[in-house]
Design a protein around this motif. Structure first.
Motif: not given
Length: 89
Positions: A3-30
């Protein structure tokens, strides 16, 4: 342990995706309150779709779009709170 292995894979996948979401929240979020990553990707695709320099970026934006949608959906409650705090009166 499995279970921990799959949770770790899920969290790594989640953190590695959504680049536009991360960049937008780090920059011009208003500029965007709800689904900022999806809106940013769509704006970039519509504004740069006709230029020759964006031919290498467009496929990456198209690939990133569903991942940004998922990450923006997960972060929707946080966006709603931020919007309610910063909403114009």
């Amino acid at each position: 342990m499995k279970r921990y292995k799959w949770a770790g894979i899920f969290l790594l996948t989640l953190s590695a995706t959504g680049c536009s979401s991360v960049i937008t929240r780090a920059g011009e979020y208003d500029k965007y309150y709800v689904y900022p990553g999806v809106r940013s990707s769509a704006d970039q695709l519509s504004n740069h779709g006709s230029t020759s320099s964006s031919s290498s970026v467009n496929p990456l934006l198209i690939i990133d779009l569903p991942f940004s949608f998922v990450l923006d959906t997960v972060l929707l409650p946080a966006d709603a709170i931020i919007y309610s705090i910063n909403a114009p009166e």
